[in-house]
Write an enzyme that holds these catalytic residues in place. Structure first.
Site, short mmCIF file in Angstrom:
data_model
loop_
_atom_site.label_atom_id
_atom_site.label_comp_id
_atom_site.label_asym_id
_atom_site.label_seq_id
_atom_site.Cartn_x
_atom_site.Cartn_y
_atom_site.Cartn_z
N HIS A 30 0.99 -1.46 0.01
CA HIS A 30 0.40 0.08 -0.22
C HIS A 30 0.78 0.53 0.12
O HIS A 30 0.51 2.42 -1.09
CB HIS A 30 -0.84 -0.62 1.16
CG HIS A 30 -2.23 -0.76 1.41
ND1 HIS A 30 -2.29 -1.94 2.53
CD2 HIS A 30 -3.50 -1.24 0.92
CE1 HIS A 30 -2.15 -2.69 2.35
NE2 HIS A 30 -3.35 -2.14 0.64
N GLY A 79 -2.81 -2.20 -6.81
CA GLY A 79 -1.98 -3.03 -6.97
C GLY A 79 -1.70 -3.96 -7.38
O GLY A 79 -2.95 -4.65 -8.04
N LYS A 134 -1.52 -6.78 -7.61
CA LYS A 134 -2.09 -8.67 -6.94
C LYS A 134 -3.13 -8.81 -7.22
O LYS A 134 -3.15 -10.04 -6.90
CB LYS A 134 -1.33 -8.20 -5.29
CG LYS A 134 -0.95 -10.00 -4.76
CD LYS A 134 -1.77 -9.54 -3.60
CE LYS A 134 -2.08 -10.63 -3.00
NZ LYS A 134 -3.04 -10.12 -1.35
N ASP A 135 -4.32 -7.94 -7.15
CA ASP A 135 -5.08 -8.42 -6.67
C ASP A 135 -6.13 -8.32 -8.57
O ASP A 135 -5.92 -6.77 -9.14
CB ASP A 135 -5.77 -7.48 -6.17
CG ASP A 135 -5.94 -7.55 -4.75
OD1 ASP A 135 -6.38 -8.76 -4.32
OD2 ASP A 135 -5.14 -6.47 -3.96
O1 PAF Z 1 -7.91 -4.07 -2.65
C1 PAF Z 1 -8.70 -3.49 -1.62
O2 PAF Z 1 -8.32 -3.58 -0.66
C2 PAF Z 1 -10.36 -3.44 -2.05
O3 PAF Z 1 -10.58 -4.08 -2.61
C3 PAF Z 1 -11.22 -1.77 -2.47
C4 PAF Z 1 -9.83 -1.33 -3.84
C5 PAF Z 1 -10.20 -1.00 -1.49
C6 PAF Z 1 -12.15 -1.88 -2.54
O4 PAF Z 1 -12.60 -1.52 -0.98
#
Ligand code: PAF
Length: 277
Positions: free
Chosen positions: A37, A147, A149-150
């Protein structure tokens, strides 16, 4: 750094900043922050006049109530980390502030939401899209950072922005990893020391698959990857897919770019990771 808790004050402040010609970078999060983050926030600081990060554990994107309840909440250390990274504002709303009324909105992502995370977590991507769209409306940033990662979430958000004609540039950042290779994730906080060591096997398997690209068939490699994970994990899927559509492929030449994606449980924690091949 200032913490904003209401939609109205955030909207008004952002409107004012935009009218002053400031560029706004936005990093949405669910808190429990880690270096992944923070690297997004640092990139946003380098590329914008003002950086806003949101901390909101979005209940409607959790298909499993236990997962929502156990989601780590570390607001104080999150504030500290965001402050040090140069973030200017944190948007930290309550659930009733974000959702004063029953959520009825539903988006159609077609085949993209039928596979992998979409298949194993019904309703998850609609919940993500609802909250991200709302956050975009409130903050109205010029750029928003996510990111890789997702990976599938990123594809869904890109599709959302295109479908809804949202004038925001989506910036994708590489996955940040621990020295062992484990992809940084808020969920790692819930791993025992032993499981954390074992969890490095996920990224090792992804790298091994990349090293075998073209040597074995896609099917064979997926099966071998799953059996490498099985001793320690309860894997949900290991799939090599088209990196743009996230749809399964049968051969190495089926798509211009491929990505291997995995989801697996260890010690009651669900981890995901991926590697572009
Ligand atoms: O990736 C995340 O942390 C969440 O899915 C997000 C994008 C903040 C939406 O709640």
């Amino acid at each position: 750094m200032e913490v904003l808790t209401t939609v109205l004050e955030t909207q008004n402040l952002m409107k004012l900043l935009r009218s002053q010609g400031k560029s706004i970078g936005f990093v949405p999060t669910m808190g429990a922050l880690h270096h992944g983050h923070i690297s997004l926030v640092q990139q946003a600081v380098n590329e914008n006049d003002v950086v806003v990060s949101s901390i909101f554990v979005n209940p409607i994107q959790f298909n499993n109530p236990d997962d929502l309840e156990k989601y780590p909440r570390t607001f104080e250390s999150d504030v500290e980390m965001l402050n040090q990274a140069g973030c200017n504002y944190i948007f930290y709303p309550t659930v009733s502030e974000m959702y004063p009324d029953k959520v009825t909105k539903s988006y159609e992502f077609g085949a993209l939401e039928m596979v992998m995370e979409g298949a194993f977590r019904p309703g998850h991507f609609n919940g993500v899209a609802v909250v991200v769209h709302k956050l975009f409306d409130i903050v109205q940033p010029h750029k928003a950072y996510f990111g890789k990662k997702d990976y599938q979430q990123l594809a869904v958000i890109r599709m959302l922005v295109e479908m809804e004609k949202i004038p925001i540039t989506i910036v994708a950042a590489e996955t940040v990893r621990e020295p062992s290779g484990l992809a940084m994730s808020s969920r790692n906080m819930r791993l025992s020391e032993t499981d954390r060591e074992k969890a490095a096997q996920i990224s090792k398997t992804l790298s091994w698959v990349k090293s075998q690209k073209g040597l074995l068939s896609i099917k064979e490699l997926e099966e071998m990857a799953l059996s490498r994970l099985k001793p320690d994990f309860n894997p949900e899927y290991f799939q090599i897919v088209n990196a743009f559509t996230l749809q399964p492929v049968n051969s190495w030449t089926d798509a211009p770019k491929l990505v291997a994606c995995v989801a697996a449980h260890i010690g009651g924690v669900r981890l995901i990771d991926n590697l572009e091949l």
